[in-house]
Design an enzyme around this catalytic site. Structure first.
Site, PDB file in Angstrom:
ATOM      1  N   HIS A  52     -62.045  48.637  20.871  1.00 53.15           N
ATOM      2  CA  HIS A  52     -62.963  48.061  19.897  1.00 53.15           C
ATOM      3  C   HIS A  52     -63.651  49.132  19.063  1.00 53.15           C
ATOM      4  O   HIS A  52     -63.901  48.964  17.881  1.00 53.15           O
ATOM      5  CB  HIS A  52     -63.995  47.206  20.634  1.00 53.15           C
ATOM      6  CG  HIS A  52     -63.405  45.904  21.089  1.00 53.15           C
ATOM      7  ND1 HIS A  52     -63.971  45.132  22.068  1.00 53.15           N
ATOM      8  CD2 HIS A  52     -62.302  45.263  20.669  1.00 53.15           C
ATOM      9  CE1 HIS A  52     -63.221  44.053  22.235  1.00 53.15           C
ATOM     10  NE2 HIS A  52     -62.206  44.120  21.408  1.00 53.15           N
TER      11      HIS A  52
ATOM     12  N   GLU B   5     -45.540  33.592   6.033  1.00 52.60           N
ATOM     13  CA  GLU B   5     -45.749  34.526   7.142  1.00 52.60           C
ATOM     14  C   GLU B   5     -44.916  34.151   8.362  1.00 52.60           C
ATOM     15  O   GLU B   5     -44.975  34.803   9.387  1.00 52.60           O
ATOM     16  CB  GLU B   5     -47.232  34.626   7.499  1.00 52.60           C
ATOM     17  CG  GLU B   5     -47.928  33.308   7.753  1.00 52.60           C
ATOM     18  CD  GLU B   5     -49.437  33.456   7.942  1.00 52.60           C
ATOM     19  OE1 GLU B   5     -49.913  34.566   8.159  1.00 52.60           O
ATOM     20  OE2 GLU B   5     -50.126  32.423   7.859  1.00 52.60           O
TER      21      GLU B   5
ATOM     22  N   ASP C 179     -48.084  38.953   9.857  1.00 57.44           N
ATOM     23  CA  ASP C 179     -47.318  38.031  10.699  1.00 57.44           C
ATOM     24  C   ASP C 179     -45.839  38.070  10.349  1.00 57.44           C
ATOM     25  O   ASP C 179     -44.996  37.944  11.229  1.00 57.44           O
ATOM     26  CB  ASP C 179     -47.866  36.607  10.552  1.00 57.44           C
ATOM     27  CG  ASP C 179     -49.144  36.432  11.357  1.00 57.44           C
ATOM     28  OD1 ASP C 179     -49.157  36.858  12.519  1.00 57.44           O
ATOM     29  OD2 ASP C 179     -50.136  35.913  10.818  1.00 57.44           O
TER      30      ASP C 179
ATOM     31  N   CYS D 149     -50.574  39.604   0.786  1.00 55.51           N
ATOM     32  CA  CYS D 149     -51.949  39.828   1.253  1.00 55.51           C
ATOM     33  C   CYS D 149     -51.983  40.456   2.637  1.00 55.51           C
ATOM     34  O   CYS D 149     -53.042  40.642   3.213  1.00 55.51           O
ATOM     35  CB  CYS D 149     -52.755  38.535   1.226  1.00 55.51           C
ATOM     36  SG  CYS D 149     -52.112  37.263   2.317  1.00 55.51           S
TER      37      CYS D 149
HETATM   38  C1  PEP Z   1     -50.935  38.168   7.479  1.00 57.36           C
HETATM   39  O1  PEP Z   1     -50.422  37.578   8.431  1.00 57.36           O
HETATM   40  O2  PEP Z   1     -50.385  39.126   6.902  1.00 57.36           O
HETATM   41  C2  PEP Z   1     -52.242  37.751   6.943  1.00 57.36           C
HETATM   42  C3  PEP Z   1     -52.712  38.227   5.822  1.00 57.36           C
HETATM   43  O3  PEP Z   1     -52.955  36.887   7.708  1.00 57.36           O
HETATM   44  P1  PEP Z   1     -53.784  37.313   9.018  1.00 57.36           P
HETATM   45  O4  PEP Z   1     -53.748  38.809   9.112  1.00 57.36           O
HETATM   46  O5  PEP Z   1     -55.152  36.770   8.809  1.00 57.36           O
HETATM   47  O6  PEP Z   1     -53.015  36.640  10.103  1.00 57.36           O
HETATM   48 MG    MG Z   2     -51.306  35.755   9.173  1.00 56.12          MG
END
Ligand code: PEP
Ligand code: MG
Length: 856
Positions: free
Chosen positions: A480, A717, A741, A788
């Site tokens: 952490h 994802e 993901d 993203c």
């Molecule tokens: C991802 O999976 O790349 C994403 C942006 O969502 P999270 O990291 O919130 O799962």
């Molecule tokens: Mg994700």
């Protein structure tokens, strides 16, 4: 409508009619989404989906059992039938919150008397289901069950007719050998509550032998769910089983193993107890510590990237002395309760303080700390020490230090790191109990902090303008503290060689957090060269920032939108300050994680609208609907244990399971949408039907509210969505690729796995091909694609993503200026060539070689 004609509470020697204890819809017991009830392990009966919130007695009788968590009660009729009423599913986990029992064991009750009042809203929101089961736990006494159907009114309509069986001899009087089990420690998180008790009783009924369960001097019939529940056996309790009869040996062999392994209930084990219930041999050994042969170099794990030059300072833990004994246990209990409450508040404010960038793990750290404050094991052990005359401070200190020491000794790196969290929380409560103030320490300029270990609370109190970096002997890249260091931009090394603790305060060092290397006795030239490098990096950052408000257009004229991943209004403000052109991902789970109960529609609307107003009318914001489950649990939204949470009820799947939670959020988003340029995005879409379902709910709510339509997109994802992107694109306005993901799923490698970390790289050609498929699929329908996931801000990935045709990069706030600056140096045509080459390489490492990092 009901199918029973018998009058309410009609009783005869051979039959008994139970009257509705709640108003609501009757549901067949077989349809209850919990195998323990559906398979009648607790007994046969019926279930009600209630619309009232006072549980009434369905018959005359005597209260045989009231569960200490207040969610279940048993009435024993004059015929000896035990009628168990269990409000909701998994409600034992609510630990009594939301339930007010109105009866006690031994009370006589009449049909329609109040048994338990409960807060239906709270239970609905915090437990798996409100379905209330009414079952006869000694069902072998009933020859026939005749359930009613349809809607029923409490205390008026019959729900179940029971035709009694002729009494028969039971195995309890069995004679034969007696076999006793070894001591068994109960591993079930909530002890032997209804579910495991039912499984045990069911197993016991397979044998002719009489079976009893014993804890200390208490014992109960092993075939009776009620009797077992009546013992109120908690986790960590030691029990034995005894069987008497011809098959006693076989019975004990099976039952002992079943109880020892949790009776099929593999609920997540809270941290403090993990130490006791996890066999050492099952745990993975930590990777060997790096060790350097050069006396001037100390090696550790790269915990937070970046270079720092400074002077060491050893941070030492404060030792707090406590009185061992106390006169009045009641007063000590009260002191402890107050201190725990105060600690809860303090952690809440720390949570707010560190909350910044959109990294869900950060909010989760302090949420986990709050959970430790409620750990029943810690509370039980402390409580019993207080009862024995110890002071609250002494009892608490002994308990948490013993537990933390036990965790620290485990071979599992992950569990050992949780020991640090426990010490952190423990110290906090102890300081409150003893009134010892935390020493406010002003660090000298250019400090490199050196410590055996630091805690998340220490991190929250560090001033990054003075502390340039730190190294700890304990911890790893996933601890952490490391997560917090990365989010604060402080270079750090974890797991460094212990000889670091021998350094005299003030030793000049160079800390390389990217390589996990601490350099001692550097020459003046080396120190200077490093300082120059840091200065060049700073100058580049300043130049990027100066240009941050200009658009990001490649040399040959392709514009890339550079937007921010955020979790709060504060992030949105920060994003604008550094040239963010909007928000490509608002992780709404933060709005939920920061609250102690699910935020209301109005609260959510206010938060979303506030952020939209910060961004103004021109900058778009993609609001992603709640994405919890997997790595992001919500403390107030308990979910059934899942073998593979990342493959379970995550993201939109959870929304479909909790439609009210989903609709509330959709309404809040729609209502807020007029405050700016809002778009909505659904997470974890894997099947085409899911888009249609989510869109239908959205449209229904939109029409009810009468607000204009907003653009709707989905996260790509899950590999299934990438592969079928062309079909998915027909149904949406845009895609945003979640590479975090979309790397772990195609590679089947946990995104947080400490050992697999080097391979979980989104630049793996298999992931790049998924991105390519997605962009080409979207192109066919004229839809745009953003990224993203974390890789969008990786300088080695930017040219490749641009080359693959991605139009928008949504990145963490601090890297916005650098990404914009980098795009301006690129040629789109060159990026396209680069991307095509990357698609045909063999590994992520080869792709990275294709795009060398700029050296300073
Ligand atoms: C991802 O999976 O790349 C994403 C942006 O969502 P999270 O990291 O919130 O799962
Ligand atoms: Mg994700």
């Amino acid at each position: 409508m009901t199918t029973l004609q018998a009058p309410p509470a009609h009783t005869s020697a051979q039959a008994l009619v139970l009257v509705a204890p709640l108003s609501g819809q009757l549901v067949a017991i077989e349809a209850v989404p919990d195998p323990v009830f559906a398979q009648k392990m607790v007994g046969d009966g019926i279930s009600i989906d209630p619309v009232s919130q006072v549980l009434l007695s369905p018959c005359d009788g005597e209260i045989a059992q009231v569960h200490s968590a207040g969610h279940a009660v048993t009435v024993k009729t004059t015929q000896g039938l035990e009628i168990l009423m269990h409000i909701g599913l998994d409600t034992v986990a609510l630990k009594g919150k939301g339930f007010t029992p109105k009866v006690r064991v031994g009370d006589r009750v009449r049909t329609g008397d109040i048994l338990i009042e409960f807060d239906a809203d709270y239970v609905a929101l915090n437990a798996r289901s409100l379905l209330t089961q009414i079952v006869v736990t000694n069902s072998d006494r009933v020859a026939q069950f005749k359930p009613a159907t349809g809607m029923v009114n409490a205390s008026r309509d019959p729900i179940l007719e029971l035709v009694l069986a002729e009494p028969t001899a039971t195995g309890e009087e069995a004679a034969g050998p007696v076999v006793i089990s070894k001591d068994i420690i109960i591993p079930n998180p909530a002890g032997l509550h209804a579910r495991p008790a039912a499984v045990l009783a069911q197993l016991a009924k397979k044998y002719q032998s009489a079976i009893t369960i014993h804890r200390g001097s208490d014992s109960a019939n092993g075939r009776s769910v009620v009797a077992i529940m009546g013992l109120e056996i908690s986790r960590g309790d030691t029990v034995t089983l005894a069987a008497t009869g011809v098959d006693a040996e076989a019975a004990i062999a099976e039952l002992e193993e079943a109880v020892r392994t949790g009776l099929g209930e593999e609920g997540a084990v809270p941290i403090a107890l993990a130490a006791a219930s996890i066999a050492q041999s099952e745990l993975t050994a930590p990777p060997p510590r790096p060790k350097s042969d050069d006396p001037n170099i100390l090696l550790g794990v790269a915990a937070s990237p970046g270079l720092a030059v400074g002077n060491t300072l050893r941070a030492r833990r404060q030792v707090i002395e406590v009185e061992e004994d106390a006169e009045n246990p009641n007063a000590e209990h009260r002191k402890l309760d107050k201190a725990l409450e105060q600690a809860m508040l303090e952690i809440e404010s720390l949570r707010a303080k560190v909350h910044g960038q959109g990294d869900p793990s950060k909010a989760a750290i302090f949420a986990a700390h709050q959970e430790l404050l409620e750990d029943p094991e810690l509370m039980d052990i402390t409580g019993s020490a207080i009862d024995k005359g110890k002071s609250a401070a002494f009892a608490w200190q002994q308990t948490y230090t013993a537990q933390a020491d036990q965790l620290a000794k485990l071979k599992s790196e992950l569990l050992a790191q949780r020991a640090n969290d426990l010490r952190d929380v423990g110290d906090r409560v102890l300081r409150i109990l003893t009134g010892v103030e935390e020493k406010a320490f002003v660090y000298p300029d250019n400090t490199i902090l050196v410590a055996e270990d630091l805690t998340p609370s220490d991190m929250a109190n560090i001033d990054p303008s003075r502390v340039k970096g730190f190294c700890t002997v304990a911890g790893g890249a996933t601890s952490h503290v490391a997560i917090l260091a990365r989010s604060m931009g402080i270079p750090a090394i974890a797991g460094i060689e212990p000889r670091v603790l021998d350094l005299a305060d003030g030793t000049p060092v160079i800390l390389d957090g990217s390589k996990g290397k601490l350099r001692l006795n550097a020459s003046v030239q080396e120190l200077e060269a490093t300082q120059n490098r840091i200065a060049r990096q700073k100058a580049k950052q300043a130049a990027d920032l100066e240009q941050a408000f200009a658009p990001a257009i490649t040399q040959d004229g392709r514009q890339i939108e550079v937007v921010a991943n955020i979790g709060s209004k504060k992030d949105a403000e920060a994003a604008i300050q550094v040239g963010g052109e909007g928000v490509g991902l608002l992780r709404t789970e933060f709005v939920f994680m920061e609250a102690t109960s699910a935020p209301t529609e109005d609260q959510q609307e206010a938060i979303y609208a506030d952020i939209l107003r910060v961004l103004g009318p021109e900058r778009p914001m993609i609001i992603r609907t709640l994405d919890v489950g997997g790595d992001k649990p919500l403390p107030y939204l308990p979910m059934a244990h899942e073998e593979n949470p990342f493959l379970g009820e995550r993201g939109i799947r959870l929304g479909f399971d909790r439609p009210e939670l989903m609709r509330t959020q959709f309404r809040a988003i729609l209502k807020a949408s007029t405050a700016g340029k809002a778009r909505v995005m659904f997470p974890m879409i894997a099947r085409l039907e899911e888009i249609a379902m989510a869109k239908a709910v959205m449209e229904e709510e939109r029409q009810k509210l009468g607000v204009p339509p907003i653009e709707i997109g989905i996260m790509i994802e899950v590999p299934a969505a990438a592969v079928l992107a062309e079909r998915f694109a027909e149904q949406v306005d845009f895609f945003s690729i979640g590479t975090n993901d979309l790397t772990q799923y195609p590679l089947a490698m946990d995104r947080g796995h400490p050992k697999l970390a080097p391979f979980v790289d989104a630049l793996n050609p298999s992931v790049l091909r998924m991105i390519d498929l997605t962009v080409r699929g979207a192109d066919q329908h004229g839809k745009w694609v953003g990224v993203c996931g974390g890789v969008a801000g990786d300088p080695q990935a930017v040219p490749i993503l641009v080359g693959l045709g991605v139009k928008e990069l949504s990145v963490s706030v601090p890297v916005i200026p650098a990404v914009k600056a980098q795009v301006r140096t690129l040629r789109y045509s060159h990026c396209q060539e680069l991307a095509q080459r990357a698609l045909n390489l063999d590994s992520a490492a080869q792709v990275r070689e294709l795009v060398p990092l700029e050296e300073f």
